[in-house]
Design a protein around this motif. Structure first.
Motif, PDB file in Angstrom:
ATOM      1  N   SER A 143      -0.142  -2.074   5.023  1.00 34.80           N
ATOM      2  CA  SER A 143      -1.293  -1.965   4.057  1.00 34.80           C
ATOM      3  C   SER A 143      -1.394  -0.821   3.220  1.00 34.80           C
ATOM      4  O   SER A 143      -2.308  -0.787   2.391  1.00 34.80           O
ATOM      5  CB  SER A 143      -2.296  -2.457   4.721  1.00 34.80           C
ATOM      6  OG  SER A 143      -2.914  -1.585   5.716  1.00 34.80           O
ATOM      7  N   GLY A 144      -1.081   0.527   3.991  1.00 39.01           N
ATOM      8  CA  GLY A 144      -1.250   1.895   3.362  1.00 39.01           C
ATOM      9  C   GLY A 144      -2.459   2.605   3.901  1.00 39.01           C
ATOM     10  O   GLY A 144      -2.774   3.539   3.805  1.00 39.01           O
ATOM     11  N   MET A 145      -3.047   1.790   4.929  1.00 37.63           N
ATOM     12  CA  MET A 145      -4.164   2.472   5.664  1.00 37.63           C
ATOM     13  C   MET A 145      -3.583   3.754   6.616  1.00 37.63           C
ATOM     14  O   MET A 145      -4.363   4.634   6.506  1.00 37.63           O
ATOM     15  CB  MET A 145      -4.677   1.491   6.788  1.00 37.63           C
ATOM     16  CG  MET A 145      -5.757   1.943   7.679  1.00 37.63           C
ATOM     17  SD  MET A 145      -6.498   1.008   8.840  1.00 37.63           S
ATOM     18  CE  MET A 145      -5.016   1.275  10.142  1.00 37.63           C
ATOM     19  N   ILE A 146      -2.519   3.290   7.203  1.00 36.51           N
ATOM     20  CA  ILE A 146      -1.578   4.551   7.917  1.00 36.51           C
ATOM     21  C   ILE A 146      -0.869   4.990   6.884  1.00 36.51           C
ATOM     22  O   ILE A 146      -0.044   4.573   6.246  1.00 36.51           O
ATOM     23  CB  ILE A 146      -1.113   4.011   9.106  1.00 36.51           C
ATOM     24  CG1 ILE A 146      -1.778   3.292  10.183  1.00 36.51           C
ATOM     25  CG2 ILE A 146      -0.343   5.085   9.830  1.00 36.51           C
ATOM     26  CD1 ILE A 146      -1.469   2.802  11.278  1.00 36.51           C
ATOM     27  N   LYS A 147      -0.959   6.254   6.615  1.00 36.90           N
ATOM     28  CA  LYS A 147       0.023   7.118   5.421  1.00 36.90           C
ATOM     29  C   LYS A 147       0.229   8.328   5.941  1.00 36.90           C
ATOM     30  O   LYS A 147      -0.176   8.803   6.775  1.00 36.90           O
ATOM     31  CB  LYS A 147      -0.835   7.054   4.287  1.00 36.90           C
ATOM     32  CG  LYS A 147      -2.181   7.398   4.131  1.00 36.90           C
ATOM     33  CD  LYS A 147      -2.893   7.173   3.154  1.00 36.90           C
ATOM     34  CE  LYS A 147      -4.559   7.873   3.179  1.00 36.90           C
ATOM     35  NZ  LYS A 147      -5.536   7.299   1.992  1.00 36.90           N
ATOM     36  N   GLY A 148       1.191   8.982   4.888  1.00 28.80           N
ATOM     37  CA  GLY A 148       1.364  10.425   4.971  1.00 28.80           C
ATOM     38  C   GLY A 148       2.216  10.647   6.358  1.00 28.80           C
ATOM     39  O   GLY A 148       3.084   9.809   6.780  1.00 28.80           O
TER      40      GLY A 148
END
Length: 292
Positions: free
Chosen positions: A241-246
């Motif tokens: 979902s993109g909540m966890i990123k980088g």
């Protein structure tokens, strides 16, 4: 000021955790701010020693990116990074090995020993601990379905971990401290991400816990609030979902892989927090995110 009664309550609170993890192997990836702040360095050493004294078996895997960067600057060697990973040519690899194995590793060992522990420094090349091969790194190019293949030089990926030397040292009550370099099939040396080394060592040892020290609170939700506990499915959904990123993505993936290979629990904690390891392992609330 803490009263005597409160001190007693604190001691009683940790008792169930000491009992639960007595004899357990705890693999700790040591890096970030905790490796450069003098007070945090002392507290890290004391935390590891205390875990050993109460019956656990801590194993430390350390990074050293800032120290490597500083030394390369002194030698006027330019650093190149791809997606946060250092491109490592042969000249850079010599510096990486010298700094990680000859300087950083020995400083950590000395710090633990000076504070009452008994630590032994290792690199992945000792006792065939970590076997590796050249990493094949591919990166997506816009809309092009064919990924770009990037030559990362002497950056390696782990092919196997031989725990014989580690088990021998742990059996004799030593605290192993591991520098993240490995050996290739022809004796070449590879620079390996310390999180990946910690995860694979934890898996090979059947560790009860894998703890990654970072410079963030842990995994955060969309509002920026700390998530105390994540299940495997929730972690995978968070990445999708993109909540966890980088930079948090490879750390979470490292935890997921370790869990899939038999590690009991994994933790991503804030190494800037004093005594973060003890708070995460020996208290109910903890100070980071556990992935279970």
């Amino acid at each position: 000021m803490i009263s005597q009664k409160d001190r007693a309550k604190i001691l009683i609170e940790v008792l169930p955790y000491i009992r639960r993890f007595n004899g357990a192997t705890i693999v700790i990836k040591y890096g970030g701010h905790a490796m450069v702040d003098e007070q945090l360095k002392q507290e890290f050493a004391l935390d590891v020693i205390l875990l050993k004294y109460v019956g656990m078996n801590p194993v430390v895997v350390h990074g050293g990116g800032p120290q490597i960067g500083d030394f390369l600057k002194r030698l006027s060697i330019e650093s190149e990074f791809v997606d946060g990973m250092r491109v490592t040519d042969r000249q850079t690899m010599d510096v990486v090995e010298m700094v990680l194995v000859g300087k950083v590793n020995k400083e950590i060992v000395s710090l633990i020993n000076q504070n009452g522990g008994v630590a032994v420094g290792l690199s992945g090349k000792d006792g065939n601990l970590i076997s590796a091969r050249k990493m094949k790194y591919m990166r997506k190019r816009g809309e092009d379905p064919v990924p770009e293949i990037i030559d990362m030089g002497m950056v390696g990926e782990i092919t196997s971990v031989d725990t014989a030397l580690l088990l021998n040292l742990m059996d004799k009550e030593f605290i192993p401290v591991i520098a993240p370099v490995g050996s290739g099939s022809k004796g070449e040396t590879y620079n390996i991400n310390a999180d990946l080394v910690a995860g694979k060592v934890a898996s090979a040892l059947g560790a009860r816990k894998l703890v990654l020290l970072t410079d963030t609170e842990g995994v955060l939700d969309e509002k920026g609030d700390l998530i105390s506990t994540l299940k495997i499915t929730e972690a995978k959904e968070g990445i999708s979902s993109g909540m966890i990123k980088g930079g948090m993505i490879p750390k979470v993936n490292c935890c997921l892989e370790a869990l899939g290979e038999g590690v009991g629990k994994t933790h991503i904690i804030d190494g800037r927090e004093p005594h973060a390891i003890l708070l995460e392992i020996l208290t109910k609330i903890g100070v980071g995110t556990e992935i279970v």
